[in-house]
Motif scaffolding. Structure first.
Motif, mmCIF file in Angstrom:
data_model
loop_
_atom_site.group_PDB
_atom_site.id
_atom_site.type_symbol
_atom_site.label_atom_id
_atom_site.label_comp_id
_atom_site.label_asym_id
_atom_site.label_seq_id
_atom_site.Cartn_x
_atom_site.Cartn_y
_atom_site.Cartn_z
ATOM 1 N N SER A 1 41.623 41.948 36.124
ATOM 2 C CA SER A 1 42.683 42.619 35.362
ATOM 3 C C SER A 1 44.031 42.455 36.055
ATOM 4 C CB SER A 1 42.352 44.106 35.185
ATOM 5 O OG SER A 1 42.321 44.770 36.432
ATOM 6 N N THR A 2 44.035 42.516 37.376
ATOM 7 C CA THR A 2 45.287 42.325 38.115
ATOM 8 C C THR A 2 45.779 40.894 37.974
ATOM 9 O OG1 THR A 2 44.513 43.969 39.726
ATOM 10 C CG2 THR A 2 46.413 42.648 40.344
ATOM 11 N N ALA A 3 44.856 39.941 38.010
ATOM 12 C CA ALA A 3 45.238 38.536 37.840
ATOM 13 C C ALA A 3 45.838 38.296 36.459
ATOM 14 C CB ALA A 3 44.025 37.634 38.054
ATOM 15 N N ILE A 4 45.255 38.913 35.432
ATOM 16 C CA ILE A 4 45.781 38.758 34.074
ATOM 17 C C ILE A 4 47.184 39.340 33.976
ATOM 18 C CG2 ILE A 4 45.501 39.527 31.689
ATOM 19 C CD1 ILE A 4 42.484 39.356 32.099
ATOM 20 N N PHE A 5 47.369 40.533 34.511
ATOM 21 C CA PHE A 5 48.688 41.173 34.457
ATOM 22 C C PHE A 5 49.727 40.346 35.203
ATOM 23 C CE2 PHE A 5 51.898 44.067 36.212
ATOM 24 C CZ PHE A 5 52.402 44.606 35.036
ATOM 25 N N PHE B 1 55.037 39.474 42.992
ATOM 26 C CA PHE B 1 54.478 38.755 44.148
ATOM 27 C C PHE B 1 53.549 39.628 44.995
ATOM 28 C CE2 PHE B 1 54.781 37.199 48.563
ATOM 29 C CZ PHE B 1 54.226 35.937 48.392
ATOM 30 N N PRO B 2 53.912 40.872 45.345
ATOM 31 C CA PRO B 2 52.967 41.698 46.121
ATOM 32 C C PRO B 2 51.658 41.941 45.367
ATOM 33 C CG PRO B 2 55.175 42.629 46.197
ATOM 34 C CD PRO B 2 55.197 41.567 45.147
ATOM 35 N N LEU B 3 51.749 42.083 44.032
ATOM 36 C CA LEU B 3 50.533 42.308 43.253
ATOM 37 C C LEU B 3 49.662 41.060 43.226
ATOM 38 C CD1 LEU B 3 49.350 44.693 41.732
ATOM 39 C CD2 LEU B 3 50.383 43.804 39.626
ATOM 40 N N TRP B 4 50.287 39.870 43.185
ATOM 41 C CA TRP B 4 49.510 38.632 43.253
ATOM 42 C C TRP B 4 48.844 38.502 44.622
ATOM 43 C CZ3 TRP B 4 47.237 35.502 40.137
ATOM 44 C CH2 TRP B 4 46.806 34.235 40.581
ATOM 45 N N THR B 5 49.532 38.954 45.661
ATOM 46 C CA THR B 5 48.936 38.970 46.997
ATOM 47 C C THR B 5 47.687 39.855 47.006
ATOM 48 O OG1 THR B 5 51.138 38.689 47.977
ATOM 49 C CG2 THR B 5 49.372 39.446 49.433
ATOM 50 N N PHE B 6 47.810 41.026 46.371
ATOM 51 C CA PHE B 6 46.657 41.920 46.277
ATOM 52 C C PHE B 6 45.526 41.275 45.491
ATOM 53 C CE2 PHE B 6 44.379 44.958 43.574
ATOM 54 C CZ PHE B 6 43.723 45.705 44.540
ATOM 55 N N THR B 7 45.865 40.503 44.436
ATOM 56 C CA THR B 7 44.841 39.830 43.633
ATOM 57 C C THR B 7 43.994 38.903 44.495
ATOM 58 O OG1 THR B 7 46.278 39.899 41.682
ATOM 59 C CG2 THR B 7 44.457 38.329 41.647
ATOM 60 N N ILE B 8 44.647 38.133 45.350
ATOM 61 C CA ILE B 8 43.913 37.209 46.225
ATOM 62 C C ILE B 8 43.046 37.973 47.220
ATOM 63 C CG2 ILE B 8 44.180 35.408 47.974
ATOM 64 C CD1 ILE B 8 46.709 34.528 46.539
ATOM 65 N N ILE B 9 43.598 39.051 47.769
ATOM 66 C CA ILE B 9 42.835 39.862 48.727
ATOM 67 C C ILE B 9 41.631 40.501 48.037
ATOM 68 C CG2 ILE B 9 42.912 41.897 50.209
ATOM 69 C CD1 ILE B 9 45.860 41.261 50.729
#
Length: 358
Positions: free
Chosen positions: A208-212, A272-280
């Motif tokens: 869901s985070t990746a989609i957003f 960008f911080p949310l995409w970082t969280f997506t990878i983590i």
């Protein structure tokens, strides 16, 4: 067939019907957006050109004071969009409607139709989730329908926040129709349960985070692309050259290049911080599912490459000599990596993320 299975099948059929219905309404919204651009006033072509000439900066002289009173000279304030040092200060264009009442009417109709299509598509996504009794993004079809729903939702959210983004309506609805066309034609997968590795609460968090992130990064990519066109248009006017009639009709209605650049930067920097969280989050899920946090899988590698691309963009924005067009090119390359990570890796590259099929 038991009652539960029959109910799930009916919900799946209803989901498909809702998705196709949303496509029909999006098509009407597309036509309304076209009408807004075509029927909107084209008589303001000289506005941007005037803003780039010294005469535009001339103060407006107004005499004040009553009989026998003194006079004063007031400078009429000029509203401009401030760019970086050394850049042009140009007022925003009047929008797709061109400041025309008829064009504005079609624009409002387009936004209303887009909102209706969004609600229908969102209902289709929710119905799909009910039919499979899980998160509705277990394959590329479900991811695509959810992605376009979130992208339109983000656009409408900006409009509700009174942001000047209605100019994005036409490219957004166009790409949403393409996305849904690809999803329903080539990516459609019957509703089914997932492999055991995906039965985790991380499916809700990570995907869901990746989609957003992808949906909002798409809006930033559209703004970046339009910035490049508008910046070139402003440069031609500043150099005394005459752009084509089509460029004058379209580009002079867009926000100033500085406004588009600022919007794209703020969107990309915020996500960008949310995409970082997506990878983590993906790494943590991989540890739970496969017993390792990183395995150089194609999806993992290209997610990281995308992260590096946006990190380079943000760094370029803070580096002298790389602001503006150079940074914009990096942002578009980074979004291109995101698209390849979705379509290219999922379809053409064999990886651990291929278990869900298309």
């Amino acid at each position: 067939m038991n009652l539960a299975a029959a109910t799930n099948e009916s919900l799946a059929e209803l989901s498909n019907l809702l998705i196709y219905s949303s496509m029909a309404v999006y098509t009407l919204a597309f036509l309304a957006h076209i009408a807004e651009w075509v029927l909107g006033s084209r008589s303001k072509v000289g506005r941007t050109a005037a803003a780039l000439t010294p005469s535009a900066a001339s103060p407006v002289r107004v005499q004040v004071g009553g009989q026998g009173g003194g006079t004063a000279v007031l400078d009429k304030p000029k509203v401009v969009t401030r760019a970086a040092a050394g850049a042009r200060d140009v007022p925003d264009g009047p929008g797709a409607a061109g400041g025309d009442e008829k064009g504005d009417l079609y624009g409002r109709i387009a936004v209303s139709l887009t909102t209706l299509a969004f609600l229908i598509e969102a209902a289709g996504v929710v119905t799909r989730a009910l039919s499979v009794q899980r998160a509705p993004w277990g394959n590329m079809y479900e991811f695509s329908t959810t992605f376009s729903t979130v992208a339109v939702g983000a656009y409408l959210g900006f409009l509700l926040a009174k942001k000047n983004v209605r100019w994005m309506g036409l490219p957004l609805v166009t790409t949403v129709l393409i996305d849904l066309g690809i999803a329903t034609t080539w990516l459609y997968t019957e509703s089914d349960q997932l492999v055991p590795a995906l039965h985790s609460y991380w499916l809700w968090i990570h995907v869901s985070t990746a989609i957003f992130c992808g949906a909002v990064l798409y809006l930033g990519a559209v703004a970046t692309l339009l910035y490049l066109f508008r910046d070139g248009y402003e440069a031609k006017l500043a150099a005394g050259r005459t752009p084509s009639a089509f460029a004058r009709s379209v580009l002079e209605r867009l926000p100033a290049a500085a406004t588009l650049d600022k919007f794209a930067y703020r969107v990309n920097a915020a996500i960008f911080p949310l995409w970082t969280f997506t990878i983590i989050a993906g790494a943590i899920w991989a540890g739970d599912a496969w017993g390792r946090y990183w395995g150089w899988d194609a999806k993992e590698v290209w997610s990281f490459i995308t992260w590096v691309g946006y990190a380079a963009y943000l760094h370029a924005r803070a580096t002298a000599g790389w602001k503006g067009r150079k940074a914009a090119y990096i942002a578009l390359i980074a979004f291109g990596c995101f698209l390849f990570n979705y379509y290219g890796v999922n379809i053409f590259v064999s990886s651990k993320h291929s278990y869900a099929g298309v």
